[in-house]
Design a protein around this motif. Structure first.
Motif, PDB file in Angstrom:
ATOM      1  N   ASN A  88       0.834  -1.196   0.000  1.00  0.00           N
ATOM      2  CA  ASN A  88       0.000   0.000   0.000  1.00  0.00           C
ATOM      3  C   ASN A  88       0.881   1.263   0.000  1.00  0.00           C
ATOM      4  O   ASN A  88       0.909   2.013   0.959  1.00  0.00           O
ATOM      5  CB  ASN A  88      -0.888  -0.055   1.254  1.00  0.00           C
ATOM      6  CG  ASN A  88      -2.136   0.748   1.076  1.00  0.00           C
ATOM      7  OD1 ASN A  88      -2.344   1.351   0.011  1.00  0.00           O
ATOM      8  ND2 ASN A  88      -2.942   0.811   2.114  1.00  0.00           N
ATOM      9  N   ASP A 146     -12.385  -3.051 -15.041  1.00  0.00           N
ATOM     10  CA  ASP A 146     -11.980  -2.527 -13.731  1.00  0.00           C
ATOM     11  C   ASP A 146     -13.211  -2.058 -12.955  1.00  0.00           C
ATOM     12  O   ASP A 146     -13.258  -0.939 -12.458  1.00  0.00           O
ATOM     13  CB  ASP A 146     -10.989  -1.373 -13.953  1.00  0.00           C
ATOM     14  CG  ASP A 146     -10.583  -0.711 -12.644  1.00  0.00           C
ATOM     15  OD1 ASP A 146     -10.606  -1.394 -11.606  1.00  0.00           O
ATOM     16  OD2 ASP A 146     -10.266   0.498 -12.660  1.00  0.00           O
ATOM     17  N   ASP A 191     -10.221  -1.415  -7.360  1.00  0.00           N
ATOM     18  CA  ASP A 191      -9.308  -0.978  -6.310  1.00  0.00           C
ATOM     19  C   ASP A 191     -10.008  -0.406  -5.084  1.00  0.00           C
ATOM     20  O   ASP A 191      -9.509  -0.511  -3.969  1.00  0.00           O
ATOM     21  CB  ASP A 191      -8.385   0.125  -6.870  1.00  0.00           C
ATOM     22  CG  ASP A 191      -7.003  -0.419  -7.156  1.00  0.00           C
ATOM     23  OD1 ASP A 191      -6.831  -1.645  -6.994  1.00  0.00           O
ATOM     24  OD2 ASP A 191      -6.121   0.369  -7.533  1.00  0.00           O
ATOM     25  N   ASP A 192     -11.161   0.246  -5.319  1.00  0.00           N
ATOM     26  CA  ASP A 192     -11.864   0.930  -4.223  1.00  0.00           C
ATOM     27  C   ASP A 192     -12.865   0.034  -3.490  1.00  0.00           C
ATOM     28  O   ASP A 192     -13.382   0.419  -2.433  1.00  0.00           O
ATOM     29  CB  ASP A 192     -12.640   2.144  -4.779  1.00  0.00           C
ATOM     30  CG  ASP A 192     -11.719   3.326  -5.064  1.00  0.00           C
ATOM     31  OD1 ASP A 192     -10.599   3.332  -4.536  1.00  0.00           O
ATOM     32  OD2 ASP A 192     -12.147   4.234  -5.799  1.00  0.00           O
TER      33      ASP A 192
END
Ligand code: ADP
Ligand code: ASP
Ligand code: MG
Length: 402
Positions: A59, A258, A310-311
């Motif tokens: 991260n 995505d 990703d979120d």
């Protein structure tokens, strides 16, 4: 004449390709034109940098990522200047600092605010080819920023606008903008022209051939774009305001893998629930795309939405801390498939035809959203290519309908 030429990663992937680009730029220069070249990192170097970073820290701080990213573009521009020098033409490479490419502060997703063009102009006046790093900028803290993946296109358009260039050419590894990604849809057809609005939707919905913000900027400043191949001299696609449409109701199919779906089950069916949920996400800068709320039953309701892969986990965590509900479910194995076309506004039955194509393939639709010039469905990621091909065939997009 001043020409801005942008070359993507594949176009500068190795020594041979670097020389190929150098020669194309020198041809333009020898016509007496001023030439500004924007380059991406070589090949998949940006992906390699991400892998290196994640190996150290899964991260990594966004500021440090941008610091790392900038070396990719800096490597290509300096090597390109060396190649041109070897071919006997004066050239100079400049990074975002040297140009002074000012952006907003957001690391990883900065927007260009202002470009000082003095340095570039001075170099051009000395009859040099100016080679600028794509993708990067500097913010008010004098830190490097980047414009988001694929952002070199935006650097090129912003430079073309700032320098009042006569031409802005985006060179890539396909011949232009196609009715669908030619690597996924075998019958995809190259478009001669496409409007800014359609291209903007297309790019935003996953047609990665142009960075969507480059199209936004091109429209705002009236920069006409040409998308073409760096590996041949075929005519490309022109992106402009009032493209003479080919009377197509649908002009293309795009896919975005995505995407993730977050389903929040058993929320209280009362006023303010959607506000609290999406406000909590907005506070943490999580972008939401499609939203679906179920009909209430027994005092509860479900809210489902999509966001980027990703979120997704962070979104679920934020909601769990902000609300009470029965269950939450994250699915990253989904993708968005969209059709885009200005002619949709005046034609009925376009969405139904798209759904029929999916039905014929026995592909289940999980969510639907529409705008005036697009229809988007969420489906299982494994079915994406089959869906794109089926939809492309259903609308006969491979055929020239002049
Ligand atoms: P570059 O490194 O030159 O910026 P990109 O990989 O960013 O290249 O963009 C070019 C790629 O975009 C093509 O190789 C193609 O697979 C993909 N692509 C997706 N949708 C489309 C489309 N509608 N038309 C053309 N290319 C597309
Ligand atoms: N090198 C950057 C990327 O891979 C920027 C670009 O190619 O436009 O995203
Ligand atoms: Mg690109």
């Amino acid at each position: 004449m001043l020409v801005v030429k942008k070359f993507g990663g594949t176009s500068v992937a190795n020594k041979e390709r670097i020389y190929n680009v150098a020669e194309r730029c020198i041809d333009e220069y020898k016509k007496g034109n001023d030439v500004v070249v924007v380059l991406s990192a070589m090949g998949k170097y940006t992906d390699e940098l991400i892998a290196m970073a994640k190996d150290i820290n899964e991260n990594p701080p966004k500021r440090e990522m941008d610091m790392l990213f900038t070396i990719g573009e800096q490597m290509s521009v300096s090597l390109m200047a060396m190649a041109m020098n070897k071919l006997g033409v004066p050239a100079v490479s400049l990074n975002a600092f040297q140009v002074a490419m000012h952006t907003t502060s957001v690391y990883g997703n900065a927007r260009i605010k202002r470009i000082d063009s003095d340095r570039i102009r001075t170099e051009l006046e000395q009859r040099k080819i100016v080679i600028v790093t794509g993708f990067q900028g500097i913010n008010k803290f004098d830190d490097y920023t980047t414009l988001g993946r694929g952002g070199s296109d935006t650097t090129a358009v912003a430079l073309a606008a700032a320098l009042h260039a006569d031409k802005c050419e985006i060179y890539t590894d396909v011949d232009g903008v196609y009715t669908a990604d030619p690597r996924k849809v075998k019958n995809a057809r190259k478009l001669d022209t496409v409007t800014y609005d359609e291209m903007l939707e297309f790019a935003t919905l996953g047609a990665g051939v142009l960075h969507n913000r480059s199209v936004e900027l091109a429209k705002k400043y009236g920069v006409q774009l040409v998308v073409r191949s760096s590996l041949n001299t075929n005519e490309g696609t022109i992106v402009k305001e009032d493209a003479k449409m080919e009377k197509m109701i649908v002009s293309g199919v795009a896919a975005d893998t995505d995407a993730a779906r977050v389903a929040v089950i058993g929320l209280k069916d009362e006023p303010g629930v959607a506000f609290r949920l999406f406000n909590a996400l907005a506070q943490k800068n999580i972008n939401i795309d499609m939203i679906l709320q179920s009909v209430g039953r027994a005092g509860t309701k479900d809210i489902t939405f999509t966001c980027s892969d990703d979120d997704a986990d962070e979104a679920a965590k934020i909601i769990s801390e902000a609300m009470k509900f029965e269950d939450i479910n994250v699915n990253k194995e989904v993708a968005k498939v969209s059709i885009v076309g200005a002619g949709m506004q005046t034609n009925a039955g376009v969405a139904a035809k798209m759904f029929e194509a999916l039905y014929d393939e026995n592909i289940n639709i999980r969510m639907i959203s529409t705008s005036e010039i697009r229809v988007t469905v969420l489906i299982d990621e494994k079915n994406v290519e089959r869906a794109m091909n089926a939809i492309h065939d259903k609308f006969n997009l491979g055929e020239n309908e002049k």
